[in-house]
Design a protein around this motif. Sequence first.
Motif, mmCIF file in Angstrom:
data_model
loop_
_atom_site.group_PDB
_atom_site.id
_atom_site.type_symbol
_atom_site.label_atom_id
_atom_site.label_comp_id
_atom_site.label_asym_id
_atom_site.label_seq_id
_atom_site.Cartn_x
_atom_site.Cartn_y
_atom_site.Cartn_z
ATOM 1 N N VAL A 130 0.838 -1.204 0.000
ATOM 2 C CA VAL A 130 0.000 0.000 0.000
ATOM 3 C C VAL A 130 0.872 1.254 0.000
ATOM 4 O O VAL A 130 0.593 2.222 -0.723
ATOM 5 C CB VAL A 130 -0.972 -0.010 1.202
ATOM 6 N N ALA A 131 1.946 1.259 0.789
ATOM 7 C CA ALA A 131 2.841 2.416 0.822
ATOM 8 C C ALA A 131 3.477 2.665 -0.543
ATOM 9 O O ALA A 131 3.588 3.815 -0.989
ATOM 10 C CB ALA A 131 3.919 2.209 1.882
ATOM 11 N N LEU A 132 3.878 1.606 -1.232
ATOM 12 C CA LEU A 132 4.459 1.768 -2.562
ATOM 13 C C LEU A 132 3.434 2.278 -3.567
ATOM 14 O O LEU A 132 3.733 3.155 -4.381
ATOM 15 C CB LEU A 132 5.062 0.454 -3.046
ATOM 16 N N VAL A 133 2.222 1.756 -3.505
ATOM 17 C CA VAL A 133 1.169 2.207 -4.425
ATOM 18 C C VAL A 133 0.840 3.674 -4.177
ATOM 19 O O VAL A 133 0.703 4.456 -5.129
ATOM 20 C CB VAL A 133 -0.091 1.311 -4.292
ATOM 21 N N VAL A 134 0.733 4.070 -2.930
ATOM 22 C CA VAL A 134 0.448 5.480 -2.597
ATOM 23 C C VAL A 134 1.585 6.371 -3.088
ATOM 24 O O VAL A 134 1.353 7.430 -3.681
ATOM 25 C CB VAL A 134 0.221 5.644 -1.085
ATOM 26 N N CYS A 135 2.810 5.937 -2.873
ATOM 27 C CA CYS A 135 3.974 6.712 -3.298
ATOM 28 C C CYS A 135 3.990 6.911 -4.816
ATOM 29 O O CYS A 135 4.187 8.027 -5.302
ATOM 30 C CB CYS A 135 5.241 6.007 -2.830
ATOM 31 N N VAL A 136 3.760 5.843 -5.543
ATOM 32 C CA VAL A 136 3.758 5.940 -7.006
ATOM 33 C C VAL A 136 2.562 6.758 -7.488
ATOM 34 O O VAL A 136 2.681 7.545 -8.430
ATOM 35 C CB VAL A 136 3.760 4.530 -7.634
ATOM 36 N N THR A 137 1.428 6.623 -6.841
ATOM 37 C CA THR A 137 0.236 7.375 -7.233
ATOM 38 C C THR A 137 0.432 8.871 -6.995
ATOM 39 O O THR A 137 0.063 9.692 -7.843
ATOM 40 C CB THR A 137 -0.994 6.882 -6.447
ATOM 41 N N LEU A 138 1.013 9.213 -5.877
ATOM 42 C CA LEU A 138 1.193 10.633 -5.555
ATOM 43 C C LEU A 138 2.274 11.302 -6.393
ATOM 44 O O LEU A 138 2.121 12.446 -6.810
ATOM 45 C CB LEU A 138 1.540 10.800 -4.071
ATOM 46 N N TRP A 139 3.401 10.607 -6.619
ATOM 47 C CA TRP A 139 4.537 11.253 -7.257
ATOM 48 C C TRP A 139 4.930 10.645 -8.591
ATOM 49 O O TRP A 139 5.991 10.963 -9.125
ATOM 50 C CB TRP A 139 5.731 11.257 -6.299
ATOM 51 N N GLY A 140 4.142 9.772 -9.146
ATOM 52 C CA GLY A 140 4.367 9.281 -10.494
ATOM 53 C C GLY A 140 5.367 8.156 -10.667
ATOM 54 O O GLY A 140 5.426 7.551 -11.714
ATOM 55 N N GLY A 141 6.181 7.866 -9.695
ATOM 56 C CA GLY A 141 7.086 6.731 -9.780
ATOM 57 C C GLY A 141 8.414 6.997 -10.454
ATOM 58 O O GLY A 141 9.256 6.117 -10.511
#
Length: 81
Positions: free
Chosen positions: A34-45
């Motif tokens: 979940v933390a990785l998905v939120v991180c990629v969703t917020l900042w594009g990856g």
Amino acid sequence: MSDGPEWFAPRRFGIGAGLPIAWQGWAITAVYVVALVVCVTLWGGHGDRTKLIMIPLTIIFVGVVWRTTRGGWRWRWGEEQ
């Protein structure tokens, strides 16, 4: 047998951990994903901000898995665990 908690099963072949065997292992894996998905969703990856969060999260997650794998991490050839 390890002295600490056992949240993950060891791999049958190779080195490392397999699937979680306790609810704590499943919980920490879910929190990590979940933390990785939120991180990629917020900042594009692709940005530096994403790397600054994902790298330490991954190091912490691997460290927890390493410390909580039944029998520790060692090379296995498929014999009974």
